[in-house]
Design an enzyme around this catalytic site. Structure first.
Site, PDB file in Angstrom:
ATOM      1  N   HIS A   1      31.660  35.091  34.120  1.00 16.47           N
ATOM      2  CA  HIS A   1      32.556  33.957  34.236  1.00 16.47           C
ATOM      3  C   HIS A   1      32.171  32.989  35.351  1.00 16.47           C
ATOM      4  O   HIS A   1      32.250  31.775  35.191  1.00 16.47           O
ATOM      5  CB  HIS A   1      33.959  34.501  34.495  1.00 16.47           C
ATOM      6  CG  HIS A   1      34.997  33.455  34.673  1.00 16.47           C
ATOM      7  ND1 HIS A   1      35.255  32.510  33.715  1.00 16.47           N
ATOM      8  CD2 HIS A   1      35.845  33.184  35.694  1.00 16.47           C
ATOM      9  CE1 HIS A   1      36.234  31.709  34.148  1.00 16.47           C
ATOM     10  NE2 HIS A   1      36.592  32.081  35.346  1.00 16.47           N
TER      11      HIS A   1
ATOM     12  N   ARG B   1      35.333  36.294  43.805  1.00 23.50           N
ATOM     13  CA  ARG B   1      36.257  35.170  43.966  1.00 23.50           C
ATOM     14  C   ARG B   1      37.630  35.537  43.427  1.00 23.50           C
ATOM     15  O   ARG B   1      37.739  36.137  42.360  1.00 23.50           O
ATOM     16  CB  ARG B   1      35.726  33.936  43.224  1.00 23.50           C
ATOM     17  CG  ARG B   1      36.631  32.727  43.349  1.00 23.50           C
ATOM     18  CD  ARG B   1      36.033  31.502  42.708  1.00 23.50           C
ATOM     19  NE  ARG B   1      35.861  31.607  41.267  1.00 23.50           N
ATOM     20  CZ  ARG B   1      36.861  31.582  40.383  1.00 23.50           C
ATOM     21  NH1 ARG B   1      38.102  31.465  40.780  1.00 23.50           N
ATOM     22  NH2 ARG B   1      36.604  31.671  39.092  1.00 23.50           N
TER      23      ARG B   1
ATOM     24  N   LEU C   1      34.669  19.236  39.382  1.00 25.58           N
ATOM     25  CA  LEU C   1      35.623  19.001  40.465  1.00 25.58           C
ATOM     26  C   LEU C   1      34.919  18.658  41.770  1.00 25.58           C
ATOM     27  O   LEU C   1      35.309  17.726  42.470  1.00 25.58           O
ATOM     28  CB  LEU C   1      36.523  20.216  40.648  1.00 25.58           C
ATOM     29  CG  LEU C   1      37.527  20.438  39.518  1.00 25.58           C
ATOM     30  CD1 LEU C   1      38.422  21.620  39.840  1.00 25.58           C
ATOM     31  CD2 LEU C   1      38.376  19.203  39.279  1.00 25.58           C
ATOM     32  N   ALA C   2      33.871  19.389  42.117  1.00 27.19           N
ATOM     33  CA  ALA C   2      33.195  19.112  43.386  1.00 27.19           C
ATOM     34  C   ALA C   2      32.449  17.788  43.327  1.00 27.19           C
ATOM     35  O   ALA C   2      32.622  16.924  44.192  1.00 27.19           O
ATOM     36  CB  ALA C   2      32.237  20.258  43.740  1.00 27.19           C
ATOM     37  N   GLY C   3      31.635  17.609  42.302  1.00 32.23           N
ATOM     38  CA  GLY C   3      30.824  16.394  42.204  1.00 32.23           C
ATOM     39  C   GLY C   3      31.669  15.156  41.948  1.00 32.23           C
ATOM     40  O   GLY C   3      31.463  14.108  42.568  1.00 32.23           O
TER      41      GLY C   3
ATOM     42  N   LEU D   1      38.906  26.140  41.685  1.00 31.50           N
ATOM     43  CA  LEU D   1      39.354  24.753  41.648  1.00 31.50           C
ATOM     44  C   LEU D   1      39.620  24.286  43.072  1.00 31.50           C
ATOM     45  O   LEU D   1      39.288  23.164  43.458  1.00 31.50           O
ATOM     46  CB  LEU D   1      40.619  24.630  40.792  1.00 31.50           C
ATOM     47  CG  LEU D   1      40.497  25.135  39.354  1.00 31.50           C
ATOM     48  CD1 LEU D   1      41.762  24.816  38.573  1.00 31.50           C
ATOM     49  CD2 LEU D   1      39.306  24.502  38.662  1.00 31.50           C
TER      50      LEU D   1
ATOM     51  N   SER E   1      43.049  33.185  30.427  1.00 34.28           N
ATOM     52  CA  SER E   1      43.344  33.024  31.853  1.00 34.28           C
ATOM     53  C   SER E   1      43.919  34.263  32.525  1.00 34.28           C
ATOM     54  O   SER E   1      44.761  34.966  31.963  1.00 34.28           O
ATOM     55  CB  SER E   1      44.339  31.891  32.040  1.00 34.28           C
ATOM     56  OG  SER E   1      44.848  31.913  33.354  1.00 34.28           O
TER      57      SER E   1
ATOM     58  N   ARG F   1      39.708  40.573  40.208  1.00 31.36           N
ATOM     59  CA  ARG F   1      38.958  40.584  38.953  1.00 31.36           C
ATOM     60  C   ARG F   1      37.903  41.679  38.888  1.00 31.36           C
ATOM     61  O   ARG F   1      37.742  42.323  37.855  1.00 31.36           O
ATOM     62  CB  ARG F   1      38.291  39.229  38.777  1.00 31.36           C
ATOM     63  CG  ARG F   1      39.307  38.148  38.554  1.00 31.36           C
ATOM     64  CD  ARG F   1      38.699  36.781  38.503  1.00 31.36           C
ATOM     65  NE  ARG F   1      39.746  35.818  38.147  1.00 31.36           N
ATOM     66  CZ  ARG F   1      39.569  34.509  38.087  1.00 31.36           C
ATOM     67  NH1 ARG F   1      38.384  33.999  38.373  1.00 31.36           N
ATOM     68  NH2 ARG F   1      40.553  33.717  37.762  1.00 31.36           N
TER      69      ARG F   1
ATOM     70  N   GLU G   1      30.767  25.360  42.895  1.00 31.29           N
ATOM     71  CA  GLU G   1      30.198  26.647  42.472  1.00 31.29           C
ATOM     72  C   GLU G   1      28.700  26.715  42.767  1.00 31.29           C
ATOM     73  O   GLU G   1      28.143  27.804  42.917  1.00 31.29           O
ATOM     74  CB  GLU G   1      30.465  26.886  40.977  1.00 31.29           C
ATOM     75  CG  GLU G   1      30.120  28.304  40.520  1.00 31.29           C
ATOM     76  CD  GLU G   1      30.392  28.553  39.039  1.00 31.29           C
ATOM     77  OE1 GLU G   1      31.013  27.698  38.397  1.00 31.29           O
ATOM     78  OE2 GLU G   1      29.975  29.617  38.534  1.00 31.29           O
TER      79      GLU G   1
END
Lengths: 671, 255
Positions: A430, A464, A44-46, A470, A285, A338, A454
């Site tokens: 994770h 997080r 997603l970032a790249g 995302l 999830s 989490r 990340e």
């Protein structure tokens, strides 16, 4: 005075990003064509960064080790993406998302970065919808939301349990448009093995073509590392098999500081391991905690009866079950963050209440949600006399629509039907909140070298929140980096193309070839996996969910031993000048063996418990929070950024003090 | 739960590189647990080969949870093996029996040349996407509000179903014509069902189909094998939708 300059803009927090963007240098369109940018990693970032930078006019070269940019591990993200849209009118706002993220991160993130993240979150949803990302919708045609852990509003956008896939395919489609136009040159099946620094600036990379084994030089005016996290240092994690830290670690060794390596997220809901052959762990999830209730039996006899198969979980009545999250955290219940949920599962299992053969599993039960939804559906369908079976049938249908692919995945792996019997889950590694230190512009301590997603450390503090990875990946890639990188590149318009025949490129290539030759020539007796599994065991046993000084010191020693053994006794069949999957793994594991030691060193130095980092020495001893993690703001309210000095054990610590001007520092409570 | 501990004979395609001639080699693995995934069984074999000083078998894989689309393999003549609705990485050994012989080959298609052993080159799929698999919208932060354009849930759901294609290539490998129609139609359908995709719908379908033909994929003869083997259950309906889009676009195309 710290050597670290976070470059946080002046002014009130809500104006920082706008003011910064207004003042930042921009590059004129004609000059952008003459500027090359390398992007490593196409998640997603790249992917978002590569597409956006190419749209702006830069000449982009993108690299991924997979056979297509669409396979980056962002694709496996399931639950959703947060955005402060307040479509549900439940009181959400940019400030609340900012607050939840800072609190969820246990006050170890940088306020200004987190605020910006919350601020651009709404744009992400608009952008993705415009790209044709098929988010879940309500019958009225508007977007649907769900809740995630650690928050009290419903702000998570989703596409069944495949949100990461749909968002990544959106970024991939934006990349494809630019690849088709020749604005992005895509290098599939290439792995970055070093960064080239010329006159103190990042000027390119050395990459290995994974098909031919050839070592290539690529130059650029800036290098963006968006290569993901380092969870595979544990061998078993929910990361993809190929997920690795090599790009990040190589820039670290060339001058980029590595921040907070010990901040690791152990996700509470993963499928428990089944045997020594296990190659990876699978996440279920967190969105399932919207509807699933977590429990173990109250009585030890029932635990034993379930383990031996004499009783089934559904045989236990309500008062024979311990819904321990609801018991301990009445305000947030099953939706605690989490780190809290994972530790609570470990606590029950350590006390002997684990429900499978290994003693490392708890139940995630959908029976009451199926009942509730079934009754609702019966009302909507005008079936007042629906039988018990009919209600279950209707309820299961609702659950299937929400989480169908996850339930199918579970059934295929475990061979049990989660509509009929509770899932078994256990925490697993994770996500890594730690990563390359970056300033507000996402630049590392190497000028011209950026880290996004990340791979950087910036937004999530020590823990997080769900559906925020995302958000951060796309925020960095679409909305932050494309602006901030211009500030640096504006000074590069007269530089001209960067030659690849300089002594710096020669030296970097020689180093890479040297490492490969050394690895190939060990000709020992043990496979890469052998060493990786050993490392993973030490990491999990000593640097996992609960850590103490003695265990961490021991871990450092053991990791050093494994590393020495690795360089003496590794066996890689085949040749270096061909496709060689064992060589690929060996290069990655060599880096994990260094990173693991720094990880343990960082965990040892941080003698407090915060977020995902839990030190047994630092717990609340009395009061309402008794037994909970105890943070130490007097001594540890800083980012630990480590400078490479030639040996991971000798890394030098730099501190960036964290200022909390807009959120009051207080004990995190989810009670 | 009884541990079966299976002994298996594996007939595996070995090929040194793209230009060399490959052949089937025979291997044995012992004491395979029924709870292993198929690729974990392959890991066991590879560990065994490395310990014997032989080259391990090269195969593509990454996420190992059925979503990245990197794994492939023709197992006993079926793409992703005997189970339905799963990729090879999600296939479990409980689908096999002690004493079985299992044939493992790469996906076969002219447009998917073998790189090494079981690894194939699927970049043809990417090139089809470059030809039109996108909506032309720049990143700006100033697109309209996401809820400004309601989309009927049924359309959104169908678009989603089409968009879940993982690009693994099982459809091509299963088709006697090595046709990529299911793959291409999934992307064409996703966008043709959404208002955002309608503007460029004509060019998209024409350009993507043209690229598909250039890559050497075969034609569709409606046998439906692709839908059966698709790990994500992508429906043949998408091919029908693409055909109709293609026809419309061809007729109304401006010269």
């Amino acid at each position: 005075m710290s050597v670290l300059d976070s470059k946080i803009p002046e002014g009130p927090i809500k104006d920082k990003w706008t003011n910064h963007k207004n003042k930042i240098n921009v590059v004129n369109p004609a000059n952008k064509r003459l500027i090359d940018v390398i992007v490593v990693g196409t998640g997603l970032a790249g992917g978002a960064a590569a597409a956006s930078l190419a749209e702006m006019g830069y000449a982009v070269k993108a690299f991924c080790f997979q056979d297509s940019p669409r396979r980056a591990h962002s694709i496996a993200a399931q639950g959703g993406i947060n955005a402060a849209k307040n479509y549900q009118n439940d009181g959400d706002s940019v400030y609340r998302l900012f607050y939840d993220t800072v609190k969820g991160g246990d006050y170890r993130g940088r306020e200004a970065n987190v605020y910006r993240l919350a601020e651009v979150s709404a744009n992400i949803i608009d952008q993705c919808v415009a790209q044709g990302v098929p988010f879940a919708r309500e019958y009225g045609g508007l977007l649907d939301n769900r809740s995630f852990g650690g928050v009290l509003v419903s702000r998570t956008f989703y596409a069944k349990g495949q949100t990461g896939q749909q968002l990544l395919l959106g970024a991939y489609s934006a990349m494809n448009r630019q690849i088709g136009k020749g604005k992005i040159k895509m290098y599939n099946r290439h792995e970055m093995l070093d960064v080239v620094v010329v006159d103190g600036k990042a000027r390119g990379i050395i990459a290995r073509n994974l098909i031919t084994g050839s070592i290539e030089r690529h130059s650029a005016h800036a290098v963006v590392v968006a290569s993901g996290g380092y969870g595979n240092v544990f061998f078993l994690s929910t990361n993809a098999m190929g997920s690795n830290a090599t790009a990040a670690w190589k820039i670290h060794k060339k001058g980029a500081f590595f921040a907070n390596p010990c901040y690791t997220q152990i996700h509470p809901t993963c499928i428990p391991r089944s045997g020594d052959y296990q190659s990876k762990l699978t996440l279920m999830s967190e969105s399932l905690r919207n509807d699933g209730r977590i429990w173990v039996p109250k009585n030890m006899e029932d635990v034993e009866a379930i383990r031996s198969g004499k009783k089934k979980p559904i045989d236990l009545s309500e008062d024979e079950r311990d819904y321990y999250l609801e018991r301990r955290y009445p305000a947030f219940g099953n939706l605690v963050p989490r780190d809290v949920a994972s530790r609570a599962a470990k606590e029950r299992c350590d006390a002997g209440y684990g429900v499978n053969q290994t003693g490392e599993a708890v139940f995630l039960d959908f029976a009451s949600a199926i009942q509730r939804y079934g009754k609702e559906a019966a009302t909507v369908n005008h079936e007042p006399n629906a039988t018990k079976e009919r209600i279950i049938e209707l309820g299961a249908e609702v659950i299937k629509n929400k989480y169908g692919n996850l339930f199918q995945m579970y059934e295929k792996i475990v061979d049990q039907n989660p509509y009929k019997t509770p899932m078994m889950i256990y925490p697993a590694v994770h996500y890594t909140m730690g990563g390359i230190w970056v300033d507000y512009n996402l630049m590392t301590t190497i000028p011209g070298c950026y880290a996004a997603g990340e791979a950087n450390f910036s937004d999530h503090g020590a823990n997080r929140l769900g559906a925020s990875a995302l958000m951060q990946g796309l925020a960095d890639g679409y909305f932050v980096l494309p602006y901030t990188i211009g500030d640096y590149l504006a000074d590069e318009i007269r530089t001209g193309p960067i030659p690849t025949d300089s002594p710096e490129f020669d030296a970097a290539e020689k180093d890479v070839r040297g490492i490969i030759d050394t690895l190939m020539n060990i000709k020992g007796t043990k496979s890469v996996d052998h060493f990786h599994k050993q490392l993973g065991k030490v990491m999990w046993d000593n640097v996992g969910m609960a850590r103490n000084a003695q265990g961490l010191e021991e871990a450092q020693t053991k990791i050093r031993q494994i590393r020495e053994e690795f360089w003496k006794d590794l066996r890689i069949p085949g040749e270096a000048n061909e496709l060689n999957t064992e060589l690929e793994k060996a290069i990655r594991v060599a880096d994990f063996l260094e990173l693991g030691e720094l990880f343990a060193k960082d965990a040892l130095h941080r003698n407090e418990s915060c977020g995902g980092h839990f030190r047994e020495e630092s717990v609340e001893l009395d009061g309402e929070q008794k037994g909970e993690a105890k943070r130490d703001d007097d001594n540890f309210k800083y980012v630990a950024a480590w400078e490479w000095t030639g040996d991971p054990g000798e890394s030098k610590l730099h501190k960036e003090d964290l200022e909390f001007k807009d959120i009051e520092l207080k004990t995190r409570s989810y009670k | 739960m009884s541990e079966k501990g299976m002994n298996l004979t594996l007939k595996i395609w070995r090929q040194k590189n793209a230009t060399s001639k490959g052949k089937i080699e025979t291997y044995k693995v012992a004491d395979i647990s029924e709870h292993m995934s198929f690729l974990e069984m392959m890991d066991v074999l590879n560990e065994q080969l490395i310990n014997e000083g032989q080259e391990p078998i090269a195969f593509d894989h990454d996420c190992r949870e059925g979503i990245c689309g990197m794994c492939s393999l023709h197992i006993n003549g079926e793409a992703h093996g005997p189970d339905r609705g799963v990729t090879t990485c999600q296939l479990h050994m409980r689908m096999f029996n002690d004493g079985d012989t299992i044939y493992i080959e790469p996906f076969r298609a002219k447009a998917f040349p073998v790189i090494k052993d079981l690894i194939i080159d699927r970049t043809a799929f990417d090139r089809i996407q470059h030809a039109g698999g996108f909506v032309s919208v720049n990143t700006s932060g100033n697109t309209q509000d996401a809820n400004a354009l309601p989309i009927p849930k049924a359309d959104a759901d169908k678009a989603f179903d089409a968009a879940t294609c993982i690009g693994c290539g099982a459809c091509v490998a299963s088709c006697k014509n090595a046709s990529a129609m299911l793959y291409v139609s999934a992307k064409v359908s996703q966008f043709s069902l959404l208002p955002q995709g309608k503007v460029e719908a004509k060019d998209r379908v024409l350009n993507m189909v043209e690229q598909m033909d250039k890559e050497g994929f075969g034609n569709c003869t409606n046998t439906g094998a692709c839908e059966v083997e698709c790990p994500k259950g992508i429906s043949l309906e998408n091919i029908a939708r693409m055909n109709s889009e293609y026809l419309k676009a061809s007729i109304t195309k401006e010269a």
